[in-house]
Design an enzyme around this catalytic site. Structure first.
Site, PDB file in Angstrom:
ATOM      1  N   TYR A  16       1.579  11.702  -1.399  1.00 54.70           N
ATOM      2  CA  TYR A  16       0.890  10.618  -2.107  1.00 54.70           C
ATOM      3  C   TYR A  16      -0.052  11.167  -3.180  1.00 54.70           C
ATOM      4  CZ  TYR A  16       2.457   6.929   1.092  1.00 54.70           C
ATOM      5  OH  TYR A  16       3.202   6.015   1.792  1.00 54.70           O
ATOM      6  N   PHE A 199      -0.174   5.342  -0.954  1.00 52.53           N
ATOM      7  CA  PHE A 199      -0.726   5.101   0.381  1.00 52.53           C
ATOM      8  C   PHE A 199      -0.415   3.696   0.898  1.00 52.53           C
ATOM      9  CE2 PHE A 199      -3.508   8.226  -1.759  1.00 52.53           C
ATOM     10  CZ  PHE A 199      -3.272   9.325  -0.945  1.00 52.53           C
ATOM     11  N   ARG A 200       0.699   3.137   0.429  1.00 51.78           N
ATOM     12  CA  ARG A 200       1.136   1.794   0.846  1.00 51.78           C
ATOM     13  C   ARG A 200       0.157   0.696   0.423  1.00 51.78           C
ATOM     14  NH1 ARG A 200       5.366   4.437   1.748  1.00 51.78           N
ATOM     15  NH2 ARG A 200       6.323   4.626   3.818  1.00 51.78           N
ATOM     16  N   LEU A 201      -0.739   1.005  -0.510  1.00 51.35           N
ATOM     17  CA  LEU A 201      -1.700   0.004  -0.984  1.00 51.35           C
ATOM     18  C   LEU A 201      -1.114  -0.701  -2.202  1.00 51.35           C
ATOM     19  CD1 LEU A 201      -4.962   2.096  -0.536  1.00 51.35           C
ATOM     20  CD2 LEU A 201      -3.939   0.417   1.019  1.00 51.35           C
ATOM     21  N   HIS A 202      -0.008  -1.368  -1.975  1.00 48.45           N
ATOM     22  CA  HIS A 202       0.774  -1.944  -3.058  1.00 48.45           C
ATOM     23  C   HIS A 202       0.064  -3.127  -3.713  1.00 48.45           C
ATOM     24  CE1 HIS A 202       3.733   0.665  -1.407  1.00 48.45           C
ATOM     25  NE2 HIS A 202       3.933  -0.070  -0.324  1.00 48.45           N
TER      26      HIS A 202
END
Length: 221
Positions: A16, A199-202
């Protein structure tokens, strides 16, 4: 050898970090018209996606309420909705006739973006269907006559025989649109634009139909 599918592992923190430092973060999504934003994204996908940038997953439900999904090709998009074409006797054709609601999903892997659409279904007009059918390659036109889509096929030879028979029937003349072949328009009630972030913080931006306009809201990833 393991009989389990080889599923890629989740990215590590270092993965990431490399993604973050590889490029400047894009500005937050902002738009008043979802179709203008969709047109921009489709233009980007057409330039970068290697195969079928207009491919979309179409979700319907059968008579028991069990979901069904398959890939189809978008043929028109604008304020009136999203258009695709099919055999009306196919599974999706029958399901949409019985329950005229659907969901769409565009996923552009090369862009790390997706668009989700939910809405009501209406048939395109005969003139619209005729006009699009006329643009199809002749073998595809003949195929539309020859295929009993979603019905059991005894063997490949049966299909090839049918194609040959239809080809002889029309000869060198114009191939008209079959009466069992037409299109549907998904008239969206909601459109969600999703963009990958580290970090999957879309990022998620949703448009919802209110009268003739749209409301917008952001969602947690």
């Amino acid at each position: 050898m393991s009989d389990k599918a080889a599923i890629p592992p989740s990215p590590s923190e270092d993965d990431y970090v490399r993604q973050v430092t590889a490029a400047e973060p894009p500005p937050l999504l902002s738009a008043q018209d979802p179709f203008e934003l969709f047109a921009e994204w489709m233009k980007d996908a057409t330039a970068k996606e290697p195969n079928d940038p207009n491919a979309m997953a179409l979700a319907t439900v059968d008579e028991t309420g069990l979901p069904d999904v398959r890939m189809v090709l978008l043929k028109e998009a604008g304020p009136d909705g999203f258009v695709f074409y099919t055999n009306l006797g196919s599974a999706k054709g029958r399901q949409l006739a019985a329950n005229p609601k659907a969901a769409l999903l565009f996923h552009w892997k090369s862009l790390r973006r997706q668009v989700r659409v939910r809405g009501l279904i209406e048939p395109v007009t005969p003139d619209e269907a005729d006009a699009y059918f006329a643009t199809r390659a002749r073998p595809a036109q003949i195929g539309a006559w020859a295929s009993d889509q979603s019905q059991q096929l005894p063997d490949r030879l049966a299909l090839e025989k049918r194609i040959a028979e239809i080809g002889l029937k029309f000869g060198l003349g114009k191939v008209p649109r079959p009466p069992h072949w037409s299109g549907f328009r998904v008239k969206p009630q909601a459109i969600e634009f999703w963009r990958d972030r580290p970090f999957r913080l879309h990022e998620r931006l949703v448009f919802e139909r209110v009268g003739e306009g749209w409301t917008t809201q952001r969602l947690y990833p």
